[in-house]
Write an enzyme that holds these catalytic residues in place. Structure first.
Site, PDB file in Angstrom:
ATOM      1  N   PRO D  15       0.798  -1.222   0.000  1.00  0.00           N
ATOM      2  CA  PRO D  15       0.000   0.000   0.000  1.00  0.00           C
ATOM      3  C   PRO D  15       0.835   1.279   0.000  1.00  0.00           C
ATOM      4  O   PRO D  15       1.852   1.358   0.680  1.00  0.00           O
ATOM      5  CB  PRO D  15      -0.795  -0.106   1.306  1.00  0.00           C
ATOM      6  CG  PRO D  15      -0.075  -1.083   2.142  1.00  0.00           C
ATOM      7  CD  PRO D  15       0.574  -2.032   1.204  1.00  0.00           C
ATOM      8  N   ASN D  16       0.360   2.235  -0.789  1.00  0.00           N
ATOM      9  CA  ASN D  16       0.919   3.590  -0.874  1.00  0.00           C
ATOM     10  C   ASN D  16       2.222   3.664  -1.651  1.00  0.00           C
ATOM     11  O   ASN D  16       2.709   4.777  -1.889  1.00  0.00           O
ATOM     12  CB  ASN D  16       1.109   4.196   0.536  1.00  0.00           C
ATOM     13  CG  ASN D  16      -0.216   4.366   1.254  1.00  0.00           C
ATOM     14  OD1 ASN D  16      -1.113   5.032   0.730  1.00  0.00           O
ATOM     15  ND2 ASN D  16      -0.378   3.751   2.412  1.00  0.00           N
ATOM     16  N   ARG D  23       4.791  11.195  -2.247  1.00  0.00           N
ATOM     17  CA  ARG D  23       4.595  11.063  -0.809  1.00  0.00           C
ATOM     18  C   ARG D  23       5.873  11.281   0.002  1.00  0.00           C
ATOM     19  O   ARG D  23       6.872  10.627  -0.235  1.00  0.00           O
ATOM     20  CB  ARG D  23       4.072   9.639  -0.557  1.00  0.00           C
ATOM     21  CG  ARG D  23       4.000   9.221   0.875  1.00  0.00           C
ATOM     22  CD  ARG D  23       3.846   7.717   0.933  1.00  0.00           C
ATOM     23  NE  ARG D  23       3.768   7.243   2.299  1.00  0.00           N
ATOM     24  CZ  ARG D  23       4.015   6.011   2.671  1.00  0.00           C
ATOM     25  NH1 ARG D  23       4.370   5.108   1.770  1.00  0.00           N
ATOM     26  NH2 ARG D  23       3.929   5.653   3.924  1.00  0.00           N
ATOM     27  N   TYR D  28      11.291   9.275   1.333  1.00  0.00           N
ATOM     28  CA  TYR D  28      11.360   8.282   0.259  1.00  0.00           C
ATOM     29  C   TYR D  28      12.003   8.777  -1.045  1.00  0.00           C
ATOM     30  O   TYR D  28      12.133   8.011  -1.993  1.00  0.00           O
ATOM     31  CB  TYR D  28       9.941   7.792  -0.075  1.00  0.00           C
ATOM     32  CG  TYR D  28       9.241   7.178   1.093  1.00  0.00           C
ATOM     33  CD1 TYR D  28       9.516   5.864   1.484  1.00  0.00           C
ATOM     34  CD2 TYR D  28       8.325   7.902   1.839  1.00  0.00           C
ATOM     35  CE1 TYR D  28       8.878   5.297   2.571  1.00  0.00           C
ATOM     36  CE2 TYR D  28       7.680   7.336   2.934  1.00  0.00           C
ATOM     37  CZ  TYR D  28       7.964   6.039   3.291  1.00  0.00           C
ATOM     38  OH  TYR D  28       7.341   5.492   4.365  1.00  0.00           O
ATOM     39  N   ASN D  79       8.100  -5.679  -0.975  1.00  0.00           N
ATOM     40  CA  ASN D  79       8.089  -4.496  -0.116  1.00  0.00           C
ATOM     41  C   ASN D  79       6.631  -4.318   0.268  1.00  0.00           C
ATOM     42  O   ASN D  79       5.861  -3.683  -0.456  1.00  0.00           O
ATOM     43  CB  ASN D  79       8.603  -3.272  -0.879  1.00  0.00           C
ATOM     44  CG  ASN D  79       8.538  -2.018  -0.034  1.00  0.00           C
ATOM     45  OD1 ASN D  79       7.966  -2.027   1.058  1.00  0.00           O
ATOM     46  ND2 ASN D  79       9.118  -0.939  -0.529  1.00  0.00           N
ATOM     47  N   ALA D  82       3.068  -0.823   4.570  1.00  0.00           N
ATOM     48  CA  ALA D  82       2.477  -0.852   5.909  1.00  0.00           C
ATOM     49  C   ALA D  82       2.048  -2.254   6.320  1.00  0.00           C
ATOM     50  O   ALA D  82       2.011  -2.567   7.513  1.00  0.00           O
ATOM     51  CB  ALA D  82       1.291   0.093   5.975  1.00  0.00           C
ATOM     52  N   GLU D 103      12.878  -9.544   1.388  1.00  0.00           N
ATOM     53  CA  GLU D 103      12.119  -8.390   1.875  1.00  0.00           C
ATOM     54  C   GLU D 103      12.921  -7.120   1.642  1.00  0.00           C
ATOM     55  O   GLU D 103      14.098  -7.049   1.993  1.00  0.00           O
ATOM     56  CB  GLU D 103      11.854  -8.595   3.381  1.00  0.00           C
ATOM     57  CG  GLU D 103      11.064  -7.493   4.032  1.00  0.00           C
ATOM     58  CD  GLU D 103      10.722  -7.792   5.494  1.00  0.00           C
ATOM     59  OE1 GLU D 103      10.756  -8.976   5.900  1.00  0.00           O
ATOM     60  OE2 GLU D 103      10.444  -6.843   6.229  1.00  0.00           O
ATOM     61  N   HIS D 105      12.879  -2.738   1.964  1.00  0.00           N
ATOM     62  CA  HIS D 105      12.264  -1.474   2.387  1.00  0.00           C
ATOM     63  C   HIS D 105      13.105  -0.325   1.870  1.00  0.00           C
ATOM     64  O   HIS D 105      14.335  -0.389   1.929  1.00  0.00           O
ATOM     65  CB  HIS D 105      12.148  -1.391   3.908  1.00  0.00           C
ATOM     66  CG  HIS D 105      11.314  -2.480   4.480  1.00  0.00           C
ATOM     67  ND1 HIS D 105       9.956  -2.503   4.362  1.00  0.00           N
ATOM     68  CD2 HIS D 105      11.655  -3.613   5.135  1.00  0.00           C
ATOM     69  CE1 HIS D 105       9.491  -3.595   4.935  1.00  0.00           C
ATOM     70  NE2 HIS D 105      10.497  -4.291   5.396  1.00  0.00           N
ATOM     71  N   LEU D 106      12.441   0.710   1.407  1.00  0.00           N
ATOM     72  CA  LEU D 106      13.173   1.870   0.891  1.00  0.00           C
ATOM     73  C   LEU D 106      13.958   2.563   1.997  1.00  0.00           C
ATOM     74  O   LEU D 106      15.128   2.890   1.843  1.00  0.00           O
ATOM     75  CB  LEU D 106      12.185   2.864   0.261  1.00  0.00           C
ATOM     76  CG  LEU D 106      11.459   2.332  -0.979  1.00  0.00           C
ATOM     77  CD1 LEU D 106      10.246   3.207  -1.289  1.00  0.00           C
ATOM     78  CD2 LEU D 106      12.406   2.307  -2.175  1.00  0.00           C
ATOM     79  N   SER D 107      13.292   2.766   3.143  1.00  0.00           N
ATOM     80  CA  SER D 107      13.942   3.452   4.260  1.00  0.00           C
ATOM     81  C   SER D 107      14.425   2.439   5.287  1.00  0.00           C
ATOM     82  O   SER D 107      14.046   1.276   5.254  1.00  0.00           O
ATOM     83  CB  SER D 107      12.950   4.413   4.912  1.00  0.00           C
ATOM     84  OG  SER D 107      11.835   3.674   5.411  1.00  0.00           O
ATOM     85  N   ARG D 112      12.695   4.682  12.202  1.00  0.00           N
ATOM     86  CA  ARG D 112      11.406   5.384  12.137  1.00  0.00           C
ATOM     87  C   ARG D 112      10.551   5.092  13.389  1.00  0.00           C
ATOM     88  O   ARG D 112      11.093   4.719  14.414  1.00  0.00           O
ATOM     89  CB  ARG D 112      10.694   4.986  10.842  1.00  0.00           C
ATOM     90  CG  ARG D 112      11.564   5.343   9.605  1.00  0.00           C
ATOM     91  CD  ARG D 112      10.864   5.108   8.308  1.00  0.00           C
ATOM     92  NE  ARG D 112       9.661   5.932   8.202  1.00  0.00           N
ATOM     93  CZ  ARG D 112       8.654   5.680   7.383  1.00  0.00           C
ATOM     94  NH1 ARG D 112       8.728   4.612   6.589  1.00  0.00           N
ATOM     95  NH2 ARG D 112       7.609   6.464   7.327  1.00  0.00           N
ATOM     96  N   ARG D 116       6.949   0.659  13.332  1.00  0.00           N
ATOM     97  CA  ARG D 116       7.505   0.170  12.057  1.00  0.00           C
ATOM     98  C   ARG D 116       8.735  -0.706  12.285  1.00  0.00           C
ATOM     99  O   ARG D 116       9.398  -1.114  11.343  1.00  0.00           O
ATOM    100  CB  ARG D 116       7.876   1.348  11.139  1.00  0.00           C
ATOM    101  CG  ARG D 116       6.681   2.202  10.736  1.00  0.00           C
ATOM    102  CD  ARG D 116       7.010   3.125   9.568  1.00  0.00           C
ATOM    103  NE  ARG D 116       6.164   4.295   9.563  1.00  0.00           N
ATOM    104  CZ  ARG D 116       5.014   4.407   8.882  1.00  0.00           C
ATOM    105  NH1 ARG D 116       4.603   3.420   8.139  1.00  0.00           N
ATOM    106  NH2 ARG D 116       4.288   5.506   8.949  1.00  0.00           N
TER     107      ARG D 116
END
Lengths: 151, 151, 151, 151, 151, 151, 151, 151, 151, 151, 151, 151
Positions: D15-16, D23, D28, D79, D82, D103, D105-107, D112, D116
């Site tokens: 999502p997103n 965003r 990101y 990825n 959420a 897996e 993740h960008l960040s 964070r 998360r």
């Protein structure tokens, strides 16, 4: 130095220890409680001590035995089994009996399920021996002898 | 049955144990680490074993010693002191060394501060002996002997 | 775009990684740290970079190395081993050194014991690569190259 | 050694991630998901692999895609956005699909918000790559190639 | 001061709110969602605003709607129902959409079960209105009007 | 006593249950969901009841189905799969539908990972049956019959 | 429908709200409590209601005021400031006074420090309005009017 | 009153404090550890005391220094840096050394990350001074002087 | 450098500090608050500063005093006693007053009961001094002087 | 397929179940334990099985009965009442007895007090049936029959 | 045995107890505080003791009264109401006053909300009496008499 | 008003209370349980009531006694000793017996170890009296008399 010759050691075993040898042998081995009783009795004799060896599945009976321990015994060796983790009643009896208490576990309880990591009885114990199987009882006898011999 | 005669036992002592006898005698007694070394060495001899007895305040040095243990010793007896409660590095080294590990503590750590109740090293130990003062080292030697003698 | 040719990457390995290949091969495989060093050095060369590859079991020595990293290196790749989970000192050094930091783990630490799920060093890391065994170091070199190339 | 040439890698985005570039660019960056798709497709080709690149905001649709992955693909790069932190359903699908899972993740999710830091999908992953932005997808392709090539 | 006349407010309703009036009337009253839609639409008109009123039981559909909100609307009023407490995906979409967000709940969620006390969506909200039943939506319109009118 | 003859039971299956027989057979066995549907349908007939048997990977679709259950069915048997542990939306729908709800799990969820020990749906259930594999659905039909027959 | 015309609303403000306008303007804006009092009084008049507007830094004085509220007022609007999070005494007084209670906060307390997320007063409140600055008081008046008008 | 003239104060500094002035100047300022040493030495002289000022990145070395403190010093001032939060070994050494201990931190550790709020060393300290930068060391000298002067 | 000559320091004392000397002398000593006031006043004079020394058992009165501090004083020294651990209202007032805040405690609160380890006021403090008895106030004056002198 | 005809099922009931029908009828109904015994015995006969039905208030007696179960019975159905939540001793006995174990509860324990949500006995159970009142015992017999019939 | 004739007992009542009889009569009954005062005064007379009966909503005033208690009274009976659960200041005053303290609660606080289960004042109390309504005060007088009569 | 003359009060004592006078006299005093029985019996007579006074170390026996209490007694006074903190079985029996229950403890359990702060039995008690030694039983008789006399 006190004389430990002739001392009686009360050796108490909690719930399910009567199943030893049959129950989960990969955790507890094939030695039976009767085997341990023999080994403990024999080794105590070599140390000049006597052993009163008992087992019960009932918390209240273990409390009864601990309460009267100081009339006949000089020290308590206790493997309270599952009650180790749940019984404040046994803890209170151990605190009240006024004798040295040595806690024994066949397995290393800290490598088993989380709920077996906490011990109420350790709050009343002089010391703890765990993970050495039946030999732990013999080590506990040695420890009892030295503890009793302290001035 | 394996023959333990001639085995060397690596006995490791962690931070502040070099202060023994001086430090908080009401908790640890007046016996010095040198006294323990003598008693351990002597008793090991009666068991037909040898002892390599060391102490360090540095976590990394203890890791080094554990790593090389399996080149010279048959078992490790360790009183990791304060690192018992904080060192995953020592735990990993113990897990990696492949030898039987016996954890010893002078005092009953479960009757002291909350942060001394958790032991990382117990995750790698065959068994644990605590609360019997210097005698705990001798009991550990007995335990090591039997552990090594297992088929 | 910055030029990464000729950059030196400091590759740090924490406690027990010197045992690689011997220690728990079902978790870590049979590749030795020497093998990894060779592969990393060779692959870095193909990327036009150099590698300063070190290992220590001592937290303080790792802190020392991180502190001086910015005098000789452009980025730090670190597999802090057990110190990942316990060392705020290494975290502080990483935060202070001012270089990009890439955290590597051989195994997927999130599928192991609970106490290996938390990482202090991740608080100072640009990114994390875990679970790919020795290849993780090579991926980290790629990541370092791109990170350094960012304007 | 297995041959990875011609393998299809299913690359799933949760999502997103369709908002990428618009965003929260400070977290990101300005790269769009379309940009990443192009880069991933192109890089996969250089590795002799193909990519099936998808995005969905619906947990159930991601579950559907993972379920059918083993009919068309050799590995999954995911990825989950959420849903990483909340979806046991996606975890179960990943566990069931029987393919290697990587897996991404960008960040660096560990720098964070607290909520998360936990990842359900990591329980099914071979490895995790996070914090390297869009480049993480390319590193994941490299990792997939090596993972698939293992005997 | 900005002009809110003609603004469109996206009013989103999460799972089970379509049951309003039938479901647990002692908690939510007998007003239906259709009733609320009428009241909201009418009141918005008196404020010179328009309303786009929607409901979905699917988390992903709510994410879709929030994502596209900033193309047609000036603000979002959201009663995410049960997803309030579990959906990081909706939170991320709300954070990304860049519009003022006003969170509404019919009941006072802090007097209900513990698991309804935590709200992910509140992390993205300008403000929260809860416990006033259907009137909460009208109060949210007032709040939206003033929020949009801020310079 | 109410007459259950002719009653329709809505049997809902959550995410990944469509994989049954393929997915982790050591946990779930080799029976497919189609097999269970046949057995459930047949057994319901012997009880004089009908079955509406469905599966979805999408939380919102399960919510939709539960919401409309009271128009066509007399009771709900639900194995919400992974949504058991995460979906307050399904819980709310079950609470709102006003029908008896019987929760089924193939495995004993209390012997699996910690995060599978908590069930939101149990808050809306008359009763729970877990650990008996496909037979659990048949037991649930029996339970439904008796529950519906209560005055 | 009850008649709210002529009702008096007790508006209570807790510690440090007298500093409004001076204190942390980035969180609370530059509006003073005197400004809010004027706006609230004026708006209440347009609703046909009167306002008794007070502030105190002393928990006990707020308790006193709440206790006597039901002698002069029809509802309580309370912004208990820091006592929101710590005062069970104010909660008890609110529960005892028997009037509708509307809780107001200038900021969205759920986006501030963790210790501001919990509210004791919410246990006694009909509803809560937070995050809309001074306008929250006016929304609360609207809410009070409707609450009082309920049959 | 004891005479403090001629007393030596052992001032110990833990990991990364050697970086002072370079590391995160917004947190720690631009003063170097050498600057602090000079200021401390000079101010001690004005108090008629001497200073033995040391820094180490290694936990074990700090333990060594604390252990031998009572042979040369009258009090210990310690800023254990990151080891403040993780080292039971240093705590034990401080408890054992028998000297007054004054804990110093440059920053107010209670306004930093959660994991810096807990201090093991505070369990052994007479008092704590934090948040006053380099001046904290001078305040600690004053405190040491008065502490030593107590009868 | 700012001139601190003539500055007034507001020294605030919380609940039960008026009992000093009588209350639990083994924890707090026999010095009275009047003694401390004299010593603080005298020492402030030697520093060219003045002191406004107050005590209250009422949280609200302490809040009042902190609020008006910035009209007459240059810094606040506060020993909030029991309110240290419970008062968010005093914390908020300290945050709002805009003056340097120095927190003092007579005893080392980190060696007392668990509930005295947390301090709300530390969130607003420049620095903290605890464990040095009455001398802590004098050290706080020194610290205030230097803090005020910073450019 | 094994033959279950003639099997004996040990049905154990824990503390206070002898009060059934009298005790809290709104939770447990008016059926007595004697009623359940009759229904269970009769239904077992229709399944070709026999029942050994017992109740005890004493943990140790339940342990005794479980221990000897495998001498006379083929499976255990247990409603351990309050001991469900506190007895590791019964859990250990169930683990040791080597028979299939089916856990039954009259009420849905997950909708009662928090301390009734955790079950030790579930760690030893094949499956669990709860919330169906006395019928749960009959369902358990069905489950036992199928479990025993498994190859 | 000490003579309690003529002793004065300070009976303190905390916030909202002045509302007794009006407030939540299903919890507290219809007896007013004035009724309790009369009953307590009368019963004290029959015991040869006098009563100083007070109530305050202000924590600081209760602290003041406790502080001066030892000048006029021989014991304190305290029902601190909501401050029972939050006031360390009252606890400190009780600890400091040096008199026997008897804690009274009208209701059984352990059967009410979780946040009423913890009592700070119990740390200073000789004993606690709760759940007996107004009679609890009379029982407390009895307890005070016996406590004072102890040698 | 009911007539309490002739009522029998069942007074139950849990594990280790038979040791009273011998066990930890600094906590429990030197009074024996026999002394308490005499005092309770005598005082009950003066109140026109009779006492059935018992003690057991076995949880199940206490459950038995509570179960049959309503056949012979009008109220239960219980000091469940260690079972207070661990026995849900006794709690359930107390809830089922339907009589007023008064919980007594000799010591103030809230000033002892953390694990003695929680009481299961308090969930079934009308009220609790603790900390007044043997006199607590007499106060409980007074409380029982008044409780029984309530209309």
């Amino acid at each position: 130095m006190a004389d430990t010759v002739g001392s009686t050691i009360l050796v108490l075993n909690g719930p399910n220890l009567n199943l030893l040898g049959a129950r989960e042998p990969d955790v507890y081995g094939t030695t039976t409680l009767e085997d341990i009783k023999s080994a403990v009795t024999e080794y105590a004799n070599t140390l000049g001590m006597q052993v009163d060896f008992r087992q019960s599945n009932t918390e209240g009976e273990l409390v009864d035995w601990v309460q009267s321990a100081n009339q006949t015994a000089s020290a308590v060796i206790i493997n309270a089994g599952a009650y180790t983790h749940t019984s404040i009643a046994i803890l209170d009896a151990l605190l009240a009996c006024g004798l040295p208490v040595i806690e024994v576990h066949l397995s290393n309880i800290f490598r088993r399920e989380e709920f077996r990591h906490h011990s109420y009885t350790s709050q009343a114990a002089t010391g703890i021996i765990c993970g050495f199987g039946a030999q732990g009882y013999l080590l506990a006898l040695d420890a009892a002898k030295v503890t009793l011999a302290r001035p």
